[in-house]
Design an enzyme around this catalytic site. Structure first.
Site, short mmCIF file in Angstrom:
data_model
loop_
_atom_site.label_atom_id
_atom_site.label_comp_id
_atom_site.label_asym_id
_atom_site.label_seq_id
_atom_site.Cartn_x
_atom_site.Cartn_y
_atom_site.Cartn_z
N TYR A 116 -39.27 11.56 -21.49
CA TYR A 116 -38.97 12.98 -21.06
C TYR A 116 -38.73 12.89 -19.34
O TYR A 116 -38.27 14.02 -18.64
CB TYR A 116 -40.11 13.95 -21.14
CG TYR A 116 -41.62 13.28 -20.88
CD1 TYR A 116 -41.88 13.46 -19.50
CD2 TYR A 116 -42.13 12.66 -21.91
CE1 TYR A 116 -43.12 12.86 -19.26
CE2 TYR A 116 -43.53 12.18 -21.52
CZ TYR A 116 -44.03 12.48 -20.11
OH TYR A 116 -45.14 11.95 -19.90
N ARG A 152 -47.29 12.46 -10.82
CA ARG A 152 -48.03 11.43 -11.47
C ARG A 152 -47.29 10.16 -11.56
O ARG A 152 -46.11 10.37 -12.07
CB ARG A 152 -48.93 11.84 -12.70
CG ARG A 152 -47.88 11.91 -13.92
CD ARG A 152 -48.90 12.12 -15.19
NE ARG A 152 -48.38 12.96 -16.37
CZ ARG A 152 -47.29 12.68 -17.00
NH1 ARG A 152 -46.50 11.60 -16.88
NH2 ARG A 152 -47.08 13.81 -17.98
N HIS A 211 -48.44 10.40 -19.14
CA HIS A 211 -49.70 11.19 -19.33
C HIS A 211 -50.94 10.35 -19.26
O HIS A 211 -51.90 10.72 -18.74
CB HIS A 211 -49.23 12.09 -20.35
CG HIS A 211 -50.47 13.12 -20.81
ND1 HIS A 211 -50.89 14.00 -19.68
CD2 HIS A 211 -51.51 12.81 -21.64
CE1 HIS A 211 -51.97 14.57 -20.32
NE2 HIS A 211 -52.33 13.86 -21.54
C1 LIG Z 1 -56.67 22.93 -25.34
C2 LIG Z 1 -55.85 21.66 -25.21
N1 LIG Z 1 -54.43 21.53 -25.93
C3 LIG Z 1 -53.94 20.41 -25.83
C4 LIG Z 1 -54.42 19.35 -25.44
C5 LIG Z 1 -53.93 18.01 -25.18
N2 LIG Z 1 -53.37 17.62 -23.82
C6 LIG Z 1 -54.23 16.92 -22.99
S1 LIG Z 1 -53.81 16.83 -21.40
C7 LIG Z 1 -52.37 17.95 -21.82
C8 LIG Z 1 -51.64 18.31 -20.64
C9 LIG Z 1 -52.30 18.63 -19.43
O1 LIG Z 1 -51.43 18.91 -18.58
P1 LIG Z 1 -51.94 19.46 -17.17
O2 LIG Z 1 -52.73 20.61 -17.16
O3 LIG Z 1 -50.62 19.70 -16.29
O4 LIG Z 1 -52.67 18.29 -16.64
P2 LIG Z 1 -52.23 16.83 -16.20
O5 LIG Z 1 -52.30 16.00 -17.36
O6 LIG Z 1 -50.86 16.74 -15.83
O7 LIG Z 1 -53.12 16.29 -15.12
C10 LIG Z 1 -52.32 18.18 -23.23
C11 LIG Z 1 -51.42 18.96 -23.76
C12 LIG Z 1 -55.80 19.31 -24.87
N3 LIG Z 1 -56.55 18.26 -24.34
N4 LIG Z 1 -56.36 20.75 -24.97
#
Ligand SMILES: Cc1ncc(C[n+]2csc(CCOP(=O)(O)OP(=O)(O)O)c2C)c(N)n1
Ligand SMILES: Cc1ncc(C[n+]2csc(CCOP(=O)(O)OP(=O)(O)O)c2C)c(N)n1
Ligand SMILES: [Mg+2]
Ligand SMILES: [Mg+2]
Lengths: 333, 365, 333, 365
Positions: B277, B264, B268
């Site tokens: 990071y 990406r 985030h």
């Molecule tokens: C159960 C839960 N824990 C924490 C979060 C906060 N949060 C939202 S997205 C995210 C990271 C997700 O990473 P990934 O699965 O790799 O998807 P990406 O955002 O990289 O597309 C976090 C920690 C959440 N939404 N739900």
């Protein structure tokens, strides 16, 4: 035990800074305090509560975890039983639920089921509450679940000073504490708070505003709303007492009864939906123990009984209008 | 089309410079298909850019960019049909739009307007549409996985000819949901594609801190499932692998895990600060040497299907379409305050009736 | 739609049999009804509620699942959105928590967050409650969690007739329902219940015993205890009205107000710990809406505020003595 | 001692008839060790039989037999030391007793007496003992797994020389807890042994309905962890593999997953009816041809260490010890009613103080 070096006596701090300061002081004083959670390492947590901690205390004590709340809380339980004092950060309290089982089935019941042999001196700290355009999953106030779970303590500060002192008390407490941080007021207000560790005792409410006509009982971010409503009503000759519970489990029976006896009118204010909410407990307690003081109905104000909305947050969250209507409802009974 | 099982080298159809490295003919795509695909990539990027501006203007409260992941999202959504179900996550608008979500709806979602199919009820990470068989993405990371498997189980039970695709990130694989969903999918041999966009980060957490395997795809074996690792910035490869797994699911040959290896570009989300990071130079490398859009454009050029003039015309066209979609969204009203109580239950409960009266009084309506 | 063949008009049934009968009738009538859970196939469920169902309806509709409540509830959500009406069995409600997230974050909020497009016509049925020497993890009554979750409905029958009718209504309902089956009385009582499907409406309480001095409000297995206490007090000239709520969310406001207005005295009885318990909600509702009728404190009777014990179950669970003391407390106010 | 990595043939040291099939000398066990091991097997079986009777007499409310799994439990517990932590599950009394739980305490646990270290506060599936570093087993299947990993993380953080072992069943591997615990263990390279007793059933659900892999052990690879499959009815093999993994953990070389392939003779628990789901003849086969005690006895005999007379003497001895332990348990008082409120929190809350008064009034004390 190491000592915390104190240069100035106080520092002007937001609640985020106060929480961070509590973490630094306790981790400095007690080598058994560790913290774990998602993005709490180099990222410093999404609200920067743990900013810089990993540099100060190292990777062993500031543990960036995989994305699994079940693991965060579960590992904390295992660490706590071993003798550490883990502080688990859940990124938003809405995301605690993948780990809910570990909290209610294990952390809460370990002492009881082992007849006092094992216990969990751990804190689960997490931002909660609405007012930040967070929608249904970054805004909830799920204290009702925790309060309904014997074995857990539940704490929610309303200002930076209390936040630091209550968090330190929670870390030092030998029972598992859910520490709910009102994210709406994370940076709302700055207060001079003492450098170095201090405690604000668990289980003790505080009178946020003295008054004589009605007792407005609340906690967390809603304390500010309560004070605003009180100011609004002052010109109308209504003198509102605001009680800030600070600890929800065990709640401060004496403080509640004292204010109820004083005013005879009660309004209970929370952000969460009313039905099944925590304030039902306080209403029931008063209706059982203090009914003789009541001169009007106990009125609850809360979010509506729906999931938390996004675009319509304003229509959802308690506001001054809603609180003053409730106060009038009990006063004009 | 033959897709070989998992190795730890991502499946590719195009070299980084766009030259075909496999027989693209076997995909059976026409020139029109190629041109549409390219347009979708460019369009998705344009929507993304526009949303980013909305956030910076303070008009949208939250936004998770897909920039860098367009090939992954579009390539995986194209093989689906109307009767198929799609479960997105918080970063899947590229896929949702291929399934049929309009850009105007997406903008309305960002702005919390009534044109948003979720009517402003969700933080803007993706609305659902019932008529498209597309539930609203879950906010709680991973929750969509067991749901998608449940839908696929239902498709099997009802002998539907639809299949289900479920999107999630690399971070989501650490949740119990991933494990349980994978296991159910395999045990019931359900017609589902579990599509993991490995963009190498879960907010700040790198994959090597997330899990101790080199890839996500290899985890499929632990469930007796087939796993595939695909270069997620190679539109044709993503398309080919997803098509393969979709055909397999339709033929009753069960679920697959696809790891789409990508990156990406944005933070985030609009609330993040990725400089904290991201190692220096990493983003630049991906942007300049791995960009999925550039790669596909170079492919088109290598096939003599594209030139500067076409590119310019396309950009003008896309820009106009994006502007139109945004204008439509902006013209849409914000939800009425009184509707905040709607849709909690199928019908109002006595308690909600009471609250409706209170709210009306409060609003003076 | 197929029809259910009716030979006799009624069958003498325990609650287990009544629940099973509801399942068979609805699965016969509606091909979209499926059931899934642990050991519900050849084993027939640990309480034999699903005995024989797999032979009748096949593996596609009676789905033995892996040991994962998260999957059971999560898959049910996905099935329900697709158009099925899944009935998920959780073996003991104490084991729902690995799947709690799917229930409160997803099932409960799907309709709201999709603005009514998607919804979850599903039932999570599970045995709950104490009195079976089950200890801390086979005895809990966690209704407070569910009632505090807008979007969920919560139902708990107290007898075989209601069990069948309420379950059928729950299956036909378009919202997710947590259907709590009081395992203590699974086989306590036999009633003649109609063969063939019938509904007992959700949201409607029933007067289990008419009386005029005090309103004893309860549900589930505690209804029987309430009746026992009422009988005990009869010779002492105390005439107890017992209200069986049957549905906890949405609860029957009118029935509650009617009995409160009639007697002026309220005792609320649940098995769960009192603090943060469901009855706090009822107390709060009465203290807000019916305070003018009250002639004494609202007294709650529940389990103590501890985890559920094993050897000391007797000292823990509400009993006739505890209920009668509570009644006297409000009457002698 | 060399333990080879996972293959899908269980690691064995003894043939089914007890003859050594590997070099048992390399285990470094003395004759006394062998004799103690055998005694532990026989003793565990005797306790099991006695508990079964207690349940039938209605004196114990719940009981999960370990019969058939004695080698699995004892062989895996013997390599542990006092400073090591042990997390049992609902079927691990064989292991708990090796770690130091007294049989009298176990019986007291069954009967809910004060000699029970959990003082009758748990349904009798296993008490904990703080001085033995042995938390009370979780009732909720799988909950102990992330806890054990957390303890192992703490052992690493505090530079303890202890390690942690965690028991769970085949069914438990379907829960999110297994996945999350495995992942955390691998990511933090924690000194933990995840010991899965695959007795082929989770209540009525056979392993092939539980998951789509042939073994549990192969799942370790999905976490970048080493997995081992061991014949759980071969005491020496279980001992060898566990010892290997314990040494590895102590040396800082991280976690392992062990699958101990075994079989339970009893119903799932005293509340179960296993005739509903067990195929005919299966139990008989295991009882007569795979019994772990018989196998070890045959081994001893093959080494000229055992004969009929020794067996008889042992049985008499064990019987007496069991009787004595039960008598001690029976002599222990039941908990006082007023203690029901104790140990909810470190200290009584105001609310509990209030309830203490109410309870005293109710009990008339
Ligand atoms: C159960 C839960 N824990 C924490 C979060 C906060 N949060 C939202 S997205 C995210 C990271 C997700 O990473 P990934 O699965 O790799 O998807 P990406 O955002 O990289 O597309 C976090 C920690 C959440 N939404 N739900
Ligand atoms: C979370 C949870 N779900 C269901 C149960 C009920 N239950 C107790 S043991 C068991 C089966 C466990 O099987 P397995 O893990 O193979 O262990 P085994 O009993 O075979 O030793 C079940 C379903 C439970 N205790 N916890
Ligand atoms: Mg990611
Ligand atoms: Mg098993």
């Amino acid at each position: 035990m190491a000592t915390v070096e104190v240069e100035k006596k106080t520092t002007l701090s937001t609640m985020v800074q106060a929480v961070r300061s509590a973490m630094i002081d306790e981790m400095t004083l007690d080598p058994n305090v560790v913290t774990l959670g998602e993005d709490i390492g180099p990222r410093g947590g999404v609200f920067l509560v743990t900013e810089g901690l990993i540099d100060k205390f190292g990777k062993d004590r500031v543990i960036d975890t995989p994305l699994a709340e079940l693991g965060i809380i579960g590992a904390a339980v295992g660490m706590a039983m071993f003798g550490l004092r883990p502080v688990a950060e859940i990124q938003f309290i809405d995301f605690l639920f993948p780990g809910f089982d570990m909290l209610v089935s294990e952390a809460a019941k370990m002492r009881y089921r082992s007849a006092g042999q094992f216990y969990c001196p751990m804190v689960v700290r997490s931002p909660y509450g609405g007012g930040v355009r967070g929608g249904g999953y970054h805004s909830q106030s799920p204290e009702a679940y925790f309060v309904a779970t014997p074995g857990l303590k539940v704490v929610a500060p309303s200002n930076p000073y209390d936040a630091k002192g209550l968090l330190i008390s929670s870390i030092r407490d030998d029972d598992p504490v859910v520490f709910m941080e009102p994210k709406k007021i994370y940076r709302f207000q700055k207060q001079e708070i003492p450098n170095g560790a201090y405690e604000v005792p668990l289980g003790k409410a505080a009178i946020a505003r003295e008054g004589k006509h009605v007792s407005l009982i609340t906690f967390g971010a809603m304390v500010q709303l309560a004070l605003d409503a009180a100011e609004k009503l002052k010109p109308q000759g209504v003198d509102v007492e605001v009680l800030d519970l600070r600890t929800l489990q065990p709640y401060d029976c004496d403080a509640i009864m004292t204010t109820v006896a004083k005013t005879g009118h009660v309004v209970l204010l929370q952000e969460a939906p009313r039905i099944g909410g925590f304030m039902g407990e306080i209403a029931a307690y008063i209706a059982e123990t203090g009914i003789e003081y009541l001169e009007g109905p106990i009125v609850r104000v809360g979010g509506w009984d729906t999931p938390f909305p996004y675009a319509l947050e304003k229509a959802y969250m308690p506001n001054v209008e809603r609180v003053t209507r409730a106060i009038k409802k009990t006063l004009n009974f | 089309m033959q897709i070989k099982p998992f190795t730890d080298t991502p499946i590719k159809y195009l070299e980084y410079d766009g030259r075909p490295s496999a027989d693209v003919k076997e995909l059976g795509l026409s020139t029109d298909d190629y041109l549409r695909m390219y347009r979708e990539l460019v369009f998705a990027r344009a929507v993304d850019d526009r949303c980013y501006i909305l956030v910076r203007q303070g008009r949208s409260g939250f936004f998770a960019q897909i920039a860098g992941q367009e090939a992954s999202q579009i390539g995986s959504a194209l093989p689906l049909r109307a009767q198929d179900w799609m479960y997105g996550d918080h970063r899947s608008q590229g896929s949702l739009m291929i399934k049929g979500l309009k850009a105007s709806e997406w903008f309305a979602h960002q702005l919390g307007r009534m044109l948003d199919p979720s009517q402003g009820r969700l933080m803007p990470h993706g609305p659902g549409r019932r008529d498209l068989n597309m539930p609203p993405p879950s906010s709680t990371v991973g929750n969509q996985i067991t749901e998608a498997v449940g839908t696929a189980m239902a498709q099997h039970i009802k002998k539907s000819d639809g299949i289900t695709i479920c999107y999630f990130g690399d971070g989501a694989t650490s949740e119990g949901d991933f494990h349980v969903g994978m296991n159910f999918a395999a045990v019931y041999n359900s017609p589902v594609i579990l599509f993991c966009q490995n963009n190498q980060y879960a907010i700040s957490v790198k994959l090597e801190e997330q899990t101790h395997t080199k890839t996500i795809a290899e985890k499929a074996k632990a469930y007796g499932m087939e796993g595939f690792l695909v270069d997620g910035n190679d539109l044709l490869a993503v398309y080919a692998v997803t098509k393969h797994c979709a055909d397999k699911a339709r033929a009753g040959r069960g679920p697959s895990l696809i790891e789409s290896y990508t990156y990406r570009y944005g933070p985030h989300s609009s609330a993040d600060d990725d400089t904290r990071y991201r190692p220096k130079g990493e983003l630049e490398m991906w942007r300049t040497q791995r960009d999925p859009i550039m790669r596909f454009r170079n492919f088109l050029a290598s096939q003599k299907l594209w030139d500067e003039k076409k590119e310019e015309a396309l950009l003008v066209d896309v820009k106009a379409e994006v502007a139109k979609a945004l204008a439509e969204a902006e013209a849409s009203p914000v939800p009425e305050m009184m509707t905040v109580l709607d849709h909690t239950y199928a019908a109002y409960t006595p308690q909600l009736e009471w609250e409706r009266k209170e709210l009306a009084a409060e609003l003076g309506v």
